[in-house]
Design a protein around this motif. Structure first.
Motif, PDB file in Angstrom:
ATOM      1  N   LEU A  88       0.827  -1.201   0.000  1.00 25.72           N
ATOM      2  CA  LEU A  88       0.000   0.000   0.000  1.00 25.72           C
ATOM      3  C   LEU A  88       0.867   1.258   0.000  1.00 25.72           C
ATOM      4  O   LEU A  88       0.558   2.242  -0.686  1.00 25.72           O
ATOM      5  CB  LEU A  88      -0.915  -0.023   1.228  1.00 25.72           C
ATOM      6  N   ILE A  89       1.949   1.226   0.736  1.00 28.99           N
ATOM      7  CA  ILE A  89       2.868   2.362   0.802  1.00 28.99           C
ATOM      8  C   ILE A  89       3.405   2.707  -0.588  1.00 28.99           C
ATOM      9  O   ILE A  89       3.586   3.883  -0.936  1.00 28.99           O
ATOM     10  CB  ILE A  89       4.027   2.061   1.776  1.00 28.99           C
ATOM     11  N   LYS A  90       3.624   1.684  -1.399  1.00 29.69           N
ATOM     12  CA  LYS A  90       4.212   1.894  -2.729  1.00 29.69           C
ATOM     13  C   LYS A  90       3.228   2.482  -3.728  1.00 29.69           C
ATOM     14  O   LYS A  90       3.634   2.978  -4.781  1.00 29.69           O
ATOM     15  CB  LYS A  90       4.750   0.568  -3.258  1.00 29.69           C
ATOM     16  N   ARG A 375      -5.544  -8.281  -5.460  1.00 28.99           N
ATOM     17  CA  ARG A 375      -5.175  -8.867  -6.752  1.00 28.99           C
ATOM     18  C   ARG A 375      -5.334  -7.877  -7.895  1.00 28.99           C
ATOM     19  O   ARG A 375      -4.641  -7.960  -8.898  1.00 28.99           O
ATOM     20  CB  ARG A 375      -5.998 -10.136  -6.999  1.00 28.99           C
ATOM     21  N   TYR A 376      -6.252  -6.933  -7.749  1.00 24.09           N
ATOM     22  CA  TYR A 376      -6.422  -5.900  -8.766  1.00 24.09           C
ATOM     23  C   TYR A 376      -5.342  -4.825  -8.672  1.00 24.09           C
ATOM     24  O   TYR A 376      -5.264  -3.949  -9.525  1.00 24.09           O
ATOM     25  CB  TYR A 376      -7.785  -5.213  -8.598  1.00 24.09           C
ATOM     26  N   GLY A 377      -4.535  -4.879  -7.626  1.00 24.77           N
ATOM     27  CA  GLY A 377      -3.524  -3.839  -7.438  1.00 24.77           C
ATOM     28  C   GLY A 377      -4.087  -2.569  -6.842  1.00 24.77           C
ATOM     29  O   GLY A 377      -3.521  -1.485  -7.005  1.00 24.77           O
ATOM     30  N   LEU A 378      -5.217  -2.694  -6.121  1.00 23.06           N
ATOM     31  CA  LEU A 378      -5.865  -1.521  -5.526  1.00 23.06           C
ATOM     32  C   LEU A 378      -5.396  -1.256  -4.105  1.00 23.06           C
ATOM     33  O   LEU A 378      -5.895  -0.339  -3.453  1.00 23.06           O
ATOM     34  CB  LEU A 378      -7.393  -1.717  -5.527  1.00 23.06           C
ATOM     35  N   GLY A 379      -4.471  -2.077  -3.596  1.00 25.81           N
ATOM     36  CA  GLY A 379      -4.046  -1.921  -2.210  1.00 25.81           C
ATOM     37  C   GLY A 379      -5.050  -2.541  -1.269  1.00 25.81           C
ATOM     38  O   GLY A 379      -5.564  -1.887  -0.376  1.00 25.81           O
ATOM     39  N   ALA A 380      -5.364  -3.820  -1.477  1.00 25.97           N
ATOM     40  CA  ALA A 380      -6.404  -4.528  -0.722  1.00 25.97           C
ATOM     41  C   ALA A 380      -7.753  -3.873  -1.005  1.00 25.97           C
ATOM     42  O   ALA A 380      -7.934  -3.201  -2.021  1.00 25.97           O
ATOM     43  CB  ALA A 380      -6.096  -4.561   0.772  1.00 25.97           C
ATOM     44  N   GLU A 381      -8.733  -4.069  -0.118  1.00 26.62           N
ATOM     45  CA  GLU A 381     -10.049  -3.494  -0.377  1.00 26.62           C
ATOM     46  C   GLU A 381     -10.774  -3.223   0.925  1.00 26.62           C
ATOM     47  O   GLU A 381     -10.574  -3.910   1.928  1.00 26.62           O
ATOM     48  CB  GLU A 381     -10.888  -4.429  -1.247  1.00 26.62           C
ATOM     49  N   VAL A 382     -11.613  -2.203   0.897  1.00 20.96           N
ATOM     50  CA  VAL A 382     -12.443  -1.921   2.056  1.00 20.96           C
ATOM     51  C   VAL A 382     -13.729  -2.730   1.970  1.00 20.96           C
ATOM     52  O   VAL A 382     -14.431  -2.925   2.943  1.00 20.96           O
ATOM     53  CB  VAL A 382     -12.748  -0.410   2.158  1.00 20.96           C
ATOM     54  N   GLY A 383     -14.041  -3.216   0.788  1.00 20.33           N
ATOM     55  CA  GLY A 383     -15.232  -4.026   0.578  1.00 20.33           C
ATOM     56  C   GLY A 383     -15.477  -4.191  -0.910  1.00 20.33           C
ATOM     57  O   GLY A 383     -14.700  -3.722  -1.746  1.00 20.33           O
ATOM     58  N   ALA A 391     -18.526   3.901  -6.872  1.00 20.38           N
ATOM     59  CA  ALA A 391     -17.529   2.838  -6.949  1.00 20.38           C
ATOM     60  C   ALA A 391     -18.230   1.506  -7.148  1.00 20.38           C
ATOM     61  O   ALA A 391     -19.289   1.256  -6.581  1.00 20.38           O
ATOM     62  CB  ALA A 391     -16.686   2.808  -5.680  1.00 20.38           C
ATOM     63  N   ARG A 392     -17.620   0.624  -7.943  1.00 16.77           N
ATOM     64  CA  ARG A 392     -18.212  -0.676  -8.248  1.00 16.77           C
ATOM     65  C   ARG A 392     -17.117  -1.728  -8.285  1.00 16.77           C
ATOM     66  O   ARG A 392     -16.017  -1.482  -8.746  1.00 16.77           O
ATOM     67  CB  ARG A 392     -18.921  -0.614  -9.605  1.00 16.77           C
ATOM     68  N   GLY A 393     -17.448  -2.928  -7.790  1.00 12.48           N
ATOM     69  CA  GLY A 393     -16.461  -3.996  -7.722  1.00 12.48           C
ATOM     70  C   GLY A 393     -15.620  -3.857  -6.467  1.00 12.48           C
ATOM     71  O   GLY A 393     -16.048  -3.248  -5.476  1.00 12.48           O
ATOM     72  N   PRO A 394     -14.402  -4.413  -6.456  1.00 18.45           N
ATOM     73  CA  PRO A 394     -13.531  -4.237  -5.287  1.00 18.45           C
ATOM     74  C   PRO A 394     -13.256  -2.761  -5.049  1.00 18.45           C
ATOM     75  O   PRO A 394     -12.848  -2.035  -5.960  1.00 18.45           O
ATOM     76  CB  PRO A 394     -12.242  -4.980  -5.693  1.00 18.45           C
ATOM     77  N   VAL A 395     -13.501  -2.308  -3.825  1.00 19.85           N
ATOM     78  CA  VAL A 395     -13.330  -0.885  -3.496  1.00 19.85           C
ATOM     79  C   VAL A 395     -11.997  -0.707  -2.784  1.00 19.85           C
ATOM     80  O   VAL A 395     -11.843  -1.064  -1.621  1.00 19.85           O
ATOM     81  CB  VAL A 395     -14.491  -0.366  -2.618  1.00 19.85           C
ATOM     82  N   GLY A 396     -11.029  -0.201  -3.504  1.00 16.00           N
ATOM     83  CA  GLY A 396      -9.720   0.082  -2.936  1.00 16.00           C
ATOM     84  C   GLY A 396      -9.551   1.576  -2.748  1.00 16.00           C
ATOM     85  O   GLY A 396     -10.513   2.296  -2.444  1.00 16.00           O
ATOM     86  N   LEU A 397      -8.350   2.051  -2.960  1.00 16.41           N
ATOM     87  CA  LEU A 397      -8.067   3.468  -2.734  1.00 16.41           C
ATOM     88  C   LEU A 397      -8.941   4.383  -3.584  1.00 16.41           C
ATOM     89  O   LEU A 397      -9.458   5.386  -3.106  1.00 16.41           O
ATOM     90  CB  LEU A 397      -6.589   3.746  -3.021  1.00 16.41           C
ATOM     91  N   GLU A 398      -9.095   4.035  -4.868  1.00 17.26           N
ATOM     92  CA  GLU A 398      -9.850   4.907  -5.765  1.00 17.26           C
ATOM     93  C   GLU A 398     -11.297   5.053  -5.329  1.00 17.26           C
ATOM     94  O   GLU A 398     -11.937   6.074  -5.583  1.00 17.26           O
ATOM     95  CB  GLU A 398      -9.779   4.365  -7.199  1.00 17.26           C
TER      96      GLU A 398
END
Length: 431
Positions: A88-90, A375-383, A391-398
């Motif tokens: 996530l830091i990266k 796996r999507y490269g989103l920095g894990a997911e909040v849900g 937002a739709r699908g895996p919800v990461g940083l964006e």
């Protein structure tokens, strides 16, 4: 002091913290994340001991096996979440990014810039690793967070939240940016605080998510069920189809992106169903099939309820369908809009499937288990969100940022742009 007052005070502190977090530079957030990973590692023996206490109590209370599996948080899990923090830091900071820029007139420039949502309330299941992922994603995206985990993980969640809060504040984060809620009443009280909380993310059963949605004025982002499908087309490679079906169902059954229904083209049902049966039953999967399936293999009968059931267990329903369009119709009727996959060598069929299946994630020749923020490269997911806004699908940083409009002027007033001799807007795109 009443419990309700306590929740309001925590939410008030989180709101104040969120304003300061929104302006914290990326370097400071990454430094805090580094300290959090370090602190979690240093306290690993205490964290594992707390989790052992939760596991023992859960076993005494006869917690279901899938939930027990989610509850386990050993040193390997801790190492995984710390590795996730370093990943996530990266990642680039999602805050402060210019999304659009327009010159309204000479010296009058409008910018659309990403910014944090504010205070996010997350109610999640019995996985303690979710607490670490959610809180660190919120930190990276500049949001304050109120967390409510499953009561069966109370001891683990408590030590994780305490460790993360202390490490973050020691690194200069504002006090109150993270708070742990522990009772159902806490959740009920939180749902009333639409003046302090900007978004609720519920993770749990269909019934629970719908309860949240109907008992709050706060916007809700989430999904109710994970009824995911794998469709094996007549043009599928048999070995690939079996491998994808087994992985989608068995790689980790107690998660929302595990397959619950397998659809098989009638043209290949007699040849591929025995191979699927052998591979799935070897993994301990109990099969339930439609009448046409049961003409080819021996399995339990499937009912209409099976097509709408999220098992979260080693159970899989199988239906034989009359080709691609029949499969699409079945999925759009029964899918929860989460993740659905097609296995085929025909690109045109795959594109038709992905265009017409109305789900957040649609896959071609790969496992449904890839539907995941990490796996999507989103920095894990909040849900995971099956919503069709924001937002739709895996919800990461964006998915944890929104935007604001910034207008830079040089003394312009609106009156100059009205009337007979009005100045004209240029509306020139700057980017």
């Amino acid at each position: 002091m009443s419990n309700k007052t306590t929740i309001r005070e925590r939410a008030t502190a989180a709101k104040a913290a969120s304003i300061r977090l929104a302006a914290i530079k990326s370097e400071a957030k990454n430094a805090a994340l580094t300290e959090i990973a370090k602190a979690l590692t240093q306290r690993r023996s205490d964290i594992v001991a707390a989790n052992q206490r939760d596991l023992a109590e859960a076993e005494r209370n006869a917690l279901a096996a899938p939930l027990l599996k989610r509850l386990k948080f050993d040193e390997a899990k801790l190492a995984d979440v710390c590795a996730g923090i370093h990943s996530l830091i990266k990642l680039d900071d999602p805050v402060g990014r210019p999304l659009a820029a327009t010159e309204l007139d000479a010296g009058l420039e409008l910018y659309k810039v990403s910014c944090p949502i504010g205070v996010i309330g997350v109610v999640f299941e019995s996985r303690p690793d979710a607490l670490v992922q959610i809180s660190t994603l919120c930190l990276k995206s500049g949001n304050a967070v109120l967390l409510k985990g499953g009561s069966e993980a109370a001891h683990t969640n408590r030590i994780l939240a305490e460790t993360i809060a202390a490490a973050g504040e020691a690194a200069g984060l504002p006090s109150g940016w993270i708070a742990l809620l522990e009772t159902r009443q806490d959740v009920a009280d939180m749902l009333e605080l639409d003046d302090h909380i900007d978004l609720i993310v519920p993770r749990g059963s269909n019934e629970f998510v719908r309860h949240i949605m109907t008992h709050t004025n706060i916007p809700v982002l989430g999904h109710a069920d994970g009824i995911c499908h794998v469709y094996i087309d007549a043009d599928a490679d048999p070995e690939m189809a079996v491998a994808i079906a087994v992985d989608s169902k068995c790689q980790y059954v107690a998660v929302c992106n595990a397959a619950e229904t397998l659809l098989v083209d009638a043209a290949i049902a007699e040849t591929i169903l025995p191979a699927l049966q052998g591979a799935l039953e070897a993994k301990g999967v109990r099969l339930r099939g439609c009448p046409q399936t049961r003409e080819t293999i021996v399995c339990e009968p499937a009912t209409d309820n099976d097509w709408a059931t999220e098992y979260l267990d080693l159970v899989l329903s199988i239906k034989v369908v009359d080709g691609l369009d029949d499969a699409i119709d079945h999925i759009n009727r029964y899918s929860s809009g989460h993740t659905d996959a097609i296995v085929t060598a025909d690109k045109d069929k795959a594109e038709r499937f992905m265009a017409l299946v109305d789900s957040a994630d649609v896959f071609w020749n790969c496992s449904t288990r890839f539907s995941d923020g990490f796996r999507y490269g989103l920095g894990a997911e909040v849900g995971i969100s099956t919503n069709k806004i924001h937002a739709r699908g895996p919800v990461g940083l964006e998915g944890l940022v929104i935007y604001k409009w910034k207008l830079y002027g040089k003394g312009q007033i609106a009156a100059d742009y009205t009337g007979e001799d009005a100045r004209k807007f240029t509306h020139k795109k700057l980017r």
